[in-house]
Design an enzyme around this catalytic site. Sequence first.
Site, short mmCIF file in Angstrom:
data_model
loop_
_atom_site.label_atom_id
_atom_site.label_comp_id
_atom_site.label_asym_id
_atom_site.label_seq_id
_atom_site.Cartn_x
_atom_site.Cartn_y
_atom_site.Cartn_z
N ASP A 439 0.82 -1.06 0.06
CA ASP A 439 -0.48 -0.19 -0.01
C ASP A 439 1.14 1.10 -0.16
O ASP A 439 2.13 1.18 0.46
CB ASP A 439 -1.29 -0.47 0.99
CG ASP A 439 -1.80 0.78 0.63
OD1 ASP A 439 -2.57 1.46 0.07
OD2 ASP A 439 -2.99 0.33 1.92
N ASP A 506 -10.78 1.94 -3.01
CA ASP A 506 -10.92 1.80 -1.21
C ASP A 506 -12.97 1.76 -1.14
O ASP A 506 -13.51 1.04 -0.57
CB ASP A 506 -10.84 2.70 -0.98
CG ASP A 506 -8.77 2.11 0.08
OD1 ASP A 506 -8.20 1.99 -0.41
OD2 ASP A 506 -8.44 3.53 0.24
#
Length: 687
Positions: A439, A506
């Site tokens: 990430d 997301d």
Amino acid sequence: MTSYPRWTLRTEHTSYTVRLSPDGPWAELDAWGPLGVEDGPSALDWSHRTHFVTPADAAPAEYLPYGLRPFTGSELVAARPGQDRGSWWDFDSAEEGEGSLRLTFTDDVLGLRTVLCYETVPGTDVILRWTELTSTQELRLERLDSAAVNIPVTGAARLTYLTGQWSQEFWRTQLDLSRGTFTMGSLQGAPGHGYAPWLAVQDGEAEAAYGIALEWSGNWHITAEAEPGGSVRVRAGRVPHEGVVHLTPGDTLTTPRLACAFSPDGLDGLSRVWHRYERHLAGERLNRPRKVLYNSWEATGFDVDAAGQLELAKLAADIGAELFVVDDGWFTGRGDDTGGLGDWYPDPAAFPQGFGPFVEDIRALGLDFGLWVEPEAVSPTSRLYAEHPEWVYRIEGRPARLVRNQLLLDLGRTDVQDFVIGTLDRLLGAYDISYLKWDMNRPPTERGRPGHGPADLDAEHVAGYLRVLDHLRAAHPDVTVEGCAGGGGRIEHATIARTDVVWPSDNTAPLDRLSVQHGFLHAHAPHVMSSWVTDAPGILDPRPRSLAFRFVNAICGVLGIGADLRAWTPQERAEAAEWIARYKRVRDVVHRGEARLLGTPDDSTCGVQYDLDDRTVVAALGTGRLDGAPLLPGRPDRLRLRDLEPAAHYRDTATGTTYSGAHLLHYGLPFAWSAGHDAELVVLIRQ
């Protein structure tokens, strides 16, 4: 009549012809389109009419420096320190190979050698273009684009691009550009959430589509200029953070590659060109099944402990998941987002029996094990920052700004790269980890490296990032790597070539995610699109959708589950197990077949069609209103399929119904949607 050299590059279905201009020392596009398009007068010939502009400004040039092209946009701006900008080069040589071309231009006064590079990609309709710049003098490069792409139009150019922000990435957007300039890009040290480095251009509403995609993980721009005379010229390249790149004598700078594609079959056909290219990038790794994962983030957040994770893992294994990923919160000091980053050691309080035995317990359930990491980030309270404050980006005498309570490591430094590689090697060597989710949640702000003099910080960070990914590929070839940057903030071909899947957004809410994935699949392939089934309500579109809808939507890519399975009923878990089993039976078709986008999320029914050998898989989704539909007379919605054999017959494996190809092409598959039935996965076998 004087003949000027021409070179033609041919792909599977297209050709691209470049010639030396009769009006100056530059290369220009002669033809680009289906095979044979080069046979005839050039559609980009501007007939030498250049009132108030220079011939170079009017030409469909492949690449020109400021100096030769002073008015209408150049790809290269170069100068010696303290001297005027501009380059006036001469053609030097051409080197033609099997599927490749190198055209060299030199400016002996400036001390710069420029090579325009072309390469076809076998089995695709993609041509890669980039530029190599070699100096014999001290030089300043203020602009260093990869290439320019010329597209003839008869009216306004239809631009299609992918826009958004965090949680809204990859929304398909269109603009008709009749005159003027359109530009997009990112200065966030990554492609960013606002725009994808991808553009499609059509001649108004004409079917044929031209596309470009920039292979670069840092700052970038794409600029389209609708020029006088009926053409659109697109420039694309990286954007140096410092505004200038310094070359010393003997240096060679290679620009990012620009992938160029053409399809006569519109945006949908162009998407399949990109899909084939990304399957090419995957190589043999495409043949490794993308396993059904369960990720614990949405169930537990930072509240990670061995007992809770094992409880979720058992439930995930029961419904057919193949991989269990522990997300953020597993390491020391990570009770929330204010600490822990940089100190990549399992929290002994969360795993009292040890992290190794915990991993073994997960694997004993028949699951592979994966872990979330954010190796570029560091928390100010971490031990790493206390030991190496010089490793973060900073500007001397200026405050360090926190974003998401964290700072960013200077990955352009070799010692920082070595630390990240050592950290990942340690984790992958100590524990049986087969999946890493990388990430990046923090763009660089105070981007400096005090005491080190001029540096190309953006390019050095990208090189460090790619060096780490290349190391993972070489040292841990069996580990699956997922690319993520706060969702879809760093998705382009350099990342896709070195990872196995990427995380588009997301936002996992059903109808929101449908729009994200519809745009994503225009540019990227299903086998790289990680998609989860979650309990997330709609952020932008709150209309409820069934568990079936969420599964069918996620099956369009690489299936994952991120819901809190503990809160699901036994009936929901049983339904999930059936969907997962169905996905496993068709995932080779979804990931290796030809994908066709059917309709859009604005239609009452849309979907994706996948074709491989004698199988056709259709993921169909009802997006319209569901209330009251059975109360009024009407017919089922129909989803017309494409590119089937009209005379062939196709049997639905679930119902046994047989359709002719002509019927499916003309009328389509019928779907009677209701509140309890808003999605279906249809598998057709060609008889």
